[in-house]
Motif scaffolding. Structure first.
Motif, PDB file in Angstrom:
ATOM      1  N   ILE A 115       0.795  -1.143   0.401  1.00  7.47           N
ATOM      2  CA  ILE A 115       0.349   0.442  -0.294  1.00  7.47           C
ATOM      3  C   ILE A 115       0.243   1.445  -0.189  1.00  7.47           C
ATOM      4  CG2 ILE A 115      -1.694   1.434   1.842  1.00  7.47           C
ATOM      5  CD1 ILE A 115      -2.818  -1.402   2.608  1.00  7.47           C
ATOM      6  N   TYR A 116       0.905   1.910  -0.332  1.00  4.45           N
ATOM      7  CA  TYR A 116       1.679   3.246  -0.942  1.00  4.45           C
ATOM      8  C   TYR A 116       0.670   4.799  -1.163  1.00  4.45           C
ATOM      9  CZ  TYR A 116       4.368  -0.019  -3.580  1.00  4.45           C
ATOM     10  OH  TYR A 116       4.787  -1.230  -4.223  1.00  4.45           O
ATOM     11  N   GLY A 117       0.975   5.451   0.269  1.00  3.58           N
ATOM     12  CA  GLY A 117       0.238   7.050   0.405  1.00  3.58           C
ATOM     13  C   GLY A 117       1.158   7.843   1.104  1.00  3.58           C
ATOM     14  N   ASN A 118       0.434   9.149   1.283  1.00  3.03           N
ATOM     15  CA  ASN A 118       0.925   9.763   2.196  1.00  3.03           C
ATOM     16  C   ASN A 118       0.092   8.927   3.704  1.00  3.03           C
ATOM     17  OD1 ASN A 118      -1.982  10.597   3.607  1.00  3.03           O
ATOM     18  ND2 ASN A 118      -1.352  12.410   1.653  1.00  3.03           N
ATOM     19  N   ASP A 119       0.741  10.217   4.791  1.00  2.00           N
ATOM     20  CA  ASP A 119       0.773  10.286   6.373  1.00  2.00           C
ATOM     21  C   ASP A 119      -0.664   9.976   6.288  1.00  2.00           C
ATOM     22  OD1 ASP A 119       3.943  10.047   6.151  1.00  2.00           O
ATOM     23  OD2 ASP A 119       3.714  12.534   7.333  1.00  2.00           O
ATOM     24  N   ALA A 120      -1.264  10.658   6.142  1.00  2.00           N
ATOM     25  CA  ALA A 120      -2.860  10.330   6.245  1.00  2.00           C
ATOM     26  C   ALA A 120      -3.523   9.495   5.786  1.00  2.00           C
ATOM     27  CB  ALA A 120      -3.702  12.049   5.081  1.00  2.00           C
ATOM     28  N   VAL A 121      -3.500   8.691   4.951  1.00  2.00           N
ATOM     29  CA  VAL A 121      -3.849   7.114   4.436  1.00  2.00           C
ATOM     30  C   VAL A 121      -2.821   6.693   5.220  1.00  2.00           C
ATOM     31  CG1 VAL A 121      -2.998   5.958   2.729  1.00  2.00           C
ATOM     32  CG2 VAL A 121      -3.933   8.052   1.669  1.00  2.00           C
ATOM     33  N   ARG A 122      -1.986   6.721   5.178  1.00  2.00           N
ATOM     34  CA  ARG A 122      -1.829   5.853   6.795  1.00  2.00           C
ATOM     35  C   ARG A 122      -2.185   5.529   8.010  1.00  2.00           C
ATOM     36  NH1 ARG A 122       3.742   7.322   8.665  1.00  2.00           N
ATOM     37  NH2 ARG A 122       1.965   8.553   9.801  1.00  2.00           N
ATOM     38  N   ASP A 123      -1.954   7.307   8.572  1.00  2.00           N
ATOM     39  CA  ASP A 123      -3.064   7.044   9.521  1.00  2.00           C
ATOM     40  C   ASP A 123      -4.922   6.670   9.800  1.00  2.00           C
ATOM     41  OD1 ASP A 123      -0.810   8.558  10.864  1.00  2.00           O
ATOM     42  OD2 ASP A 123      -1.197  10.002  10.272  1.00  2.00           O
ATOM     43  N   GLY A 124      -5.512   6.892   8.099  1.00  2.00           N
ATOM     44  CA  GLY A 124      -6.318   6.789   8.372  1.00  2.00           C
ATOM     45  C   GLY A 124      -7.037   4.954   8.062  1.00  2.00           C
ATOM     46  N   ILE A 125      -6.011   4.436   7.743  1.00  2.00           N
ATOM     47  CA  ILE A 125      -5.835   3.039   7.461  1.00  2.00           C
ATOM     48  C   ILE A 125      -5.494   1.911   8.810  1.00  2.00           C
ATOM     49  CG2 ILE A 125      -4.778   0.712   6.605  1.00  2.00           C
ATOM     50  CD1 ILE A 125      -4.574   1.922   4.490  1.00  2.00           C
ATOM     51  N   MET A 126      -4.276   2.492   9.955  1.00  2.00           N
ATOM     52  CA  MET A 126      -3.919   2.025  11.124  1.00  2.00           C
ATOM     53  C   MET A 126      -5.071   1.979  11.840  1.00  2.00           C
ATOM     54  SD  MET A 126      -1.406   0.694   9.825  1.00  2.00           S
ATOM     55  CE  MET A 126      -0.798   0.206  11.722  1.00  2.00           C
ATOM     56  N   GLU A 127      -6.473   3.463  11.542  1.00  6.05           N
ATOM     57  CA  GLU A 127      -6.824   3.400  12.841  1.00  6.05           C
ATOM     58  C   GLU A 127      -8.191   2.960  13.002  1.00  6.05           C
ATOM     59  OE1 GLU A 127     -10.228   7.184  13.598  1.00  6.05           O
ATOM     60  OE2 GLU A 127      -8.815   7.706  12.195  1.00  6.05           O
ATOM     61  N   ILE A 128      -8.515   2.704  11.896  1.00  5.65           N
ATOM     62  CA  ILE A 128      -9.729   1.395  11.339  1.00  5.65           C
ATOM     63  C   ILE A 128      -8.964  -0.236  11.343  1.00  5.65           C
ATOM     64  CG2 ILE A 128     -11.210   0.605   9.914  1.00  5.65           C
ATOM     65  CD1 ILE A 128     -11.774   3.185  10.812  1.00  5.65           C
ATOM     66  N   ILE A 129      -8.122  -0.218  11.717  1.00  5.68           N
ATOM     67  CA  ILE A 129      -7.488  -1.621  12.149  1.00  5.68           C
ATOM     68  C   ILE A 129      -7.135  -1.862  13.010  1.00  5.68           C
ATOM     69  CG2 ILE A 129      -4.937  -2.563  11.590  1.00  5.68           C
ATOM     70  CD1 ILE A 129      -4.941  -1.670   8.662  1.00  5.68           C
ATOM     71  N   ALA A 130      -6.794  -0.700  14.114  1.00  5.53           N
ATOM     72  CA  ALA A 130      -6.519  -0.978  15.858  1.00  5.53           C
ATOM     73  C   ALA A 130      -7.667  -1.874  16.319  1.00  5.53           C
ATOM     74  CB  ALA A 130      -6.258   0.371  16.218  1.00  5.53           C
ATOM     75  N   LYS A 131      -8.824  -0.613  15.817  1.00  6.84           N
ATOM     76  CA  LYS A 131     -10.543  -1.314  16.159  1.00  6.84           C
ATOM     77  C   LYS A 131     -10.942  -3.136  15.442  1.00  6.84           C
ATOM     78  CE  LYS A 131     -11.764   3.117  15.847  1.00  6.84           C
ATOM     79  NZ  LYS A 131     -12.896   4.247  15.038  1.00  6.84           N
ATOM     80  N   ASP A 132      -9.535  -3.562  14.307  1.00  9.01           N
ATOM     81  CA  ASP A 132     -10.156  -4.421  14.170  1.00  9.01           C
ATOM     82  C   ASP A 132      -9.780  -6.181  14.779  1.00  9.01           C
ATOM     83  OD1 ASP A 132     -10.616  -7.265  12.653  1.00  9.01           O
ATOM     84  OD2 ASP A 132     -11.207  -5.960  10.703  1.00  9.01           O
ATOM     85  N   PRO A 133     -10.166  -6.493  15.569  1.00  9.21           N
ATOM     86  CA  PRO A 133      -9.220  -7.520  15.789  1.00  9.21           C
ATOM     87  C   PRO A 133      -8.646  -8.944  15.294  1.00  9.21           C
ATOM     88  CG  PRO A 133     -11.657  -7.950  16.938  1.00  9.21           C
ATOM     89  CD  PRO A 133     -10.942  -6.507  16.159  1.00  9.21           C
ATOM     90  N   HIS A 134      -9.290  -8.256  14.214  1.00  8.83           N
ATOM     91  CA  HIS A 134      -9.618 -10.264  12.592  1.00  8.83           C
ATOM     92  C   HIS A 134      -7.664  -9.596  12.185  1.00  8.83           C
ATOM     93  CE1 HIS A 134     -13.459 -12.329  14.710  1.00  8.83           C
ATOM     94  NE2 HIS A 134     -12.939 -10.593  14.734  1.00  8.83           N
TER      95      HIS A 134
END
Length: 277
Positions: free
Chosen positions: A107-126
């Motif tokens: 996955i390639y993107g700027n800092d905001a893209v990374r933060d957006g992905i990681m924010e959702i991933i942090a809520k997904d235990p799977h």
């Protein structure tokens, strides 16, 4: 280079699902190429943005995303950054990946893209984080994905982050992929001129239609950009121009706008359009 426009509409789609404007009413009756899902594009085997409509887009355009292992993002707006589907890709039970070379999603993107992905991933235990590798990209720093060279350029859009557009080259042809953006920043135009880039295809944002541009372009800005590129010798008489990311906001339905822009030698993209360069 094959460019497949899977979705070609603005953030709300066309027709916008809750909208009662005359243009949206017409499109609900006419359907066909007038219907525009949210924008994302497949260039060879690289996906640029991942729209909220990607499920139906893949079915309608007969695209097998299990074979696509690289996602490049322009910015973090939700009509381009579909974090829900990224999570499904990273879940073992949701996405069975049999090929070893496809296990890790690049996955390639700027800092905001990374933060957006990681924010959702942090809520997904799977989610299995070993299935993802993030590459931070920034303006004017090229990177390669297989045979494709991407050069990010600064866009005029979502001003609280570094939104990007791209020069994409495969060694034989060169594409300017330019949505979402308003009028190009001077540093972007200077870079194109200094690098002596010549485009075979120019794909431009036209979200504003016949309205004045803002952080999106309309037909007036599209014409002005073409003239700037001509003066810079960045295009040739054989360069093809496509207008993308069209919205209902100006009140013209796509088939009406298509006729208008056709007089300027532009083609309005539609969902499922495939262009070979």
């Amino acid at each position: 280079m094959e460019i497949r426009y899977l979705g070609t509409g603005g953030a709300e789609g066309f027709p916008s699902i809750f909208c009662q404007c005359e243009a949206c009413r017409k499109v609900r009756m006419l359907l066909g190429k007038n219907v525009k899902t949210r924008s994302c594009t497949l260039v060879d085997e690289v996906m640029i943005d991942l729209s909220p409509d990607i499920f139906s887009q893949c079915i309608n355009s007969h695209v097998d995303l299990s074979e696509v292992n690289h996602l490049v993002f322009t910015h973090s707006h939700s009509d381009h950054l579909n974090t829900t589907e990224i999570c499904f890709r990273l879940r073992e039970m949701a996405s069975v990946i049999q090929k070893k070379d496809k296990k890790v999603m690049e996955i390639y993107g700027n800092d905001a893209v990374r933060d957006g992905i990681m924010e959702i991933i942090a809520k997904d235990p799977h989610v299995d984080l070993t299935r993802m590798r993030f590459h931070r990209i920034q303006k004017f720093e090229p990177f390669r994905i297989g045979h494709l060279k991407f050069t990010p350029l600064k866009a005029y859009h979502k001003l609280d982050e570094e939104a990007l557009i791209f020069v994409i080259e495969d060694g034989r042809s060169t594409l300017l992929y330019a949505n979402d953006t308003g009028v190009f920043p001077e540093e972007t135009l200077d870079f194109i001129e200094q690098q002596n880039i010549k485009f075979d295809v120019v794909s431009m944002d036209t979200c504003r239609g016949i309205l004045d541009g803002d952080t999106h372009m309309g037909i007036r800005e599209n014409v002005e950009l073409r003239e700037k590129l001509r003066r810079m010798h960045a295009v040739t008489p054989n360069t093809e121009y496509y207008l993308n990311h069209y919205s209902h906001m100006c009140g013209m339905i796509p088939q009406e706008y298509e006729r208008l822009v056709g007089h300027e030698g532009f083609l309005l993209t539609y969902d499922g359009l495939s262009v070979t360069v």
